[in-house]
Design a protein around this motif. Structure first.
Motif, short mmCIF file in Angstrom:
data_model
loop_
_atom_site.label_atom_id
_atom_site.label_comp_id
_atom_site.label_asym_id
_atom_site.label_seq_id
_atom_site.Cartn_x
_atom_site.Cartn_y
_atom_site.Cartn_z
N PHE A 85 1.03 -4.89 9.41
CA PHE A 85 1.87 -3.99 8.54
C PHE A 85 3.32 -3.98 9.12
O PHE A 85 3.54 -4.02 10.03
CB PHE A 85 1.35 -2.69 8.41
CG PHE A 85 0.09 -2.44 7.65
CD1 PHE A 85 -1.12 -2.81 8.49
CD2 PHE A 85 0.01 -1.95 6.34
CE1 PHE A 85 -2.50 -2.61 7.50
CE2 PHE A 85 -1.27 -2.07 5.68
CZ PHE A 85 -2.51 -2.17 6.37
N GLY A 86 4.21 -3.51 8.02
CA GLY A 86 5.50 -3.40 8.29
C GLY A 86 5.46 -1.68 8.92
O GLY A 86 4.27 -1.21 8.70
N GLN A 118 4.89 6.35 11.83
CA GLN A 118 5.00 4.97 12.42
C GLN A 118 3.83 4.06 11.50
O GLN A 118 3.16 4.62 10.74
CB GLN A 118 4.61 4.89 13.77
CG GLN A 118 5.59 5.45 14.53
CD GLN A 118 5.72 5.23 16.13
OE1 GLN A 118 5.01 4.17 16.63
NE2 GLN A 118 5.90 6.11 17.05
N SER A 119 3.85 3.01 11.66
CA SER A 119 3.20 2.06 11.13
C SER A 119 1.61 2.00 11.72
O SER A 119 1.36 2.80 12.55
CB SER A 119 3.70 0.47 11.14
OG SER A 119 2.92 -0.33 10.47
N LEU A 120 0.96 1.22 11.05
CA LEU A 120 -0.63 1.07 11.48
C LEU A 120 -0.78 0.01 12.41
O LEU A 120 -0.14 -1.09 12.25
CB LEU A 120 -1.37 0.76 10.32
CG LEU A 120 -1.90 1.90 9.15
CD1 LEU A 120 -0.68 2.04 8.29
CD2 LEU A 120 -3.13 1.54 8.52
N GLY A 177 6.84 0.85 7.54
CA GLY A 177 6.96 1.55 6.55
C GLY A 177 8.21 2.10 5.96
O GLY A 177 9.08 2.14 6.83
N TYR A 232 0.83 -1.06 0.00
CA TYR A 232 0.18 -0.07 -0.04
C TYR A 232 0.82 1.16 -0.06
O TYR A 232 2.16 1.36 0.63
CB TYR A 232 -0.91 -0.01 1.28
CG TYR A 232 -2.03 -0.97 1.46
CD1 TYR A 232 -1.75 -2.31 1.79
CD2 TYR A 232 -3.15 -0.63 0.84
CE1 TYR A 232 -2.78 -3.10 1.84
CE2 TYR A 232 -4.29 -1.66 0.91
CZ TYR A 232 -4.20 -2.83 1.55
OH TYR A 232 -4.86 -3.80 1.45
N PHE A 261 3.75 0.71 2.49
CA PHE A 261 3.58 -0.28 3.40
C PHE A 261 3.39 -1.73 2.94
O PHE A 261 2.74 -1.74 1.96
CB PHE A 261 2.46 0.19 4.60
CG PHE A 261 2.48 1.36 5.40
CD1 PHE A 261 2.04 2.52 5.14
CD2 PHE A 261 3.30 1.00 6.38
CE1 PHE A 261 2.00 3.62 6.07
CE2 PHE A 261 3.40 2.07 7.38
CZ PHE A 261 2.74 3.42 7.17
#
Lengths: 113, 116
Positions: A103-104, B42-44, A106, A36, A90
């Motif tokens: 998720f990673g 940061q990530s989700l 990012g 994404y 991501f």
């Protein structure tokens, strides 16, 4: 437990050069893998996914990703980067029995002109 | 792809008040919706999984009495941040998966919550 690693916080490339954003995963069984893209203060836009079949997956905006089972990787690639590709990317995974995506952290892609 | 609409996109509220965020699947039915929270750069982080007609499943460390989730129909899930505090300020994103075993989930545009 499922997990995703994006080892690079930031990737810098010049416009017109190829780009790679790395992703490795850990999941029990066969994975569903996703990429994404997120622009500032926006939700996530789907780029591509791997479910089964060909290891090379082509997605939106000229992006592609290659699933490598032996290396548990799913790197995102594009042959020629555009300045407009600059964003936060991501990688995400879930196993076939799972529900939510994991998720990673990012990777920020910066493409310079 | 399918469209998920999240409202509002931005909200500012005072400490102690409650804020409701809506997540709608516009052109498909979603048995399952997900709520994520994203801190700056940061990530989700998955907060909870919302199932139509039943109680939400919260991730470890997420207070269910603080973050109330209701999924009353196949096209709408709501997240209510109760008695908001400044530390609740964040970007909240929902996603929805189409009923019937769909693999892909679609994301709303996110809600920027600022508690002052």
């Amino acid at each position: 437990a499922q997990s995703v690693a994006q080892p690079e916080d930031q990737v810098n490339v010049a416009e017109g050069n190829p780009l790679t954003v790395k992703c490795t995963y850990s999941v029990s069984g066969n994975p569903y893998l996703f990429w994404y893209v997120q622009y500032p203060n926006r939700g996530l836009q789907f780029l591509l996914k791997y479910i089964t079949g060909d290891n090379l997956v082509k997605g939106s905006y000229g992006f592609e990703a290659e699933f490598n089972k032996s290396q548990t990787s799913f790197h995102l690639k594009k042959p020629s980067a555009l300045v407009s590709d600059s964003a936060l990317y991501f990688c995400a995974v879930r196993d076939q029995a799972g529900t939510a995506l994991i998720f990673g952290k990012g990777t920020t892609l910066s493409v310079s002109s | 792809g399918a469209v998920v609409s999240q409202h509002p996109s931005r909200v500012i509220c005072k400490s102690g008040t409650s804020v409701k965020i809506e997540c709608r699947s516009l052109d498909f039915q979603a048995t399952t919706m997900f709520w994520y929270r994203q801190f700056p750069k940061q990530s989700l982080m998955l907060m909870a999984t919302s199932n139509e007609g039943s109680k939400a499943t919260y991730e470890q460390g997420v207070e269910k009495d603080k973050f109330l989730i209701n999924h009353a129909s196949l096209t709408l899930s709501t997240l209510t941040v109760t008695s908001a505090h400044p530390e609740d300020s964040s970007f909240y994103i929902c996603s929805a998966r189409e009923s019937g075993g769909a693999i892909e989930a679609f994301f709303g545009q996110g809600t920027r919550l600022t508690v002052v």
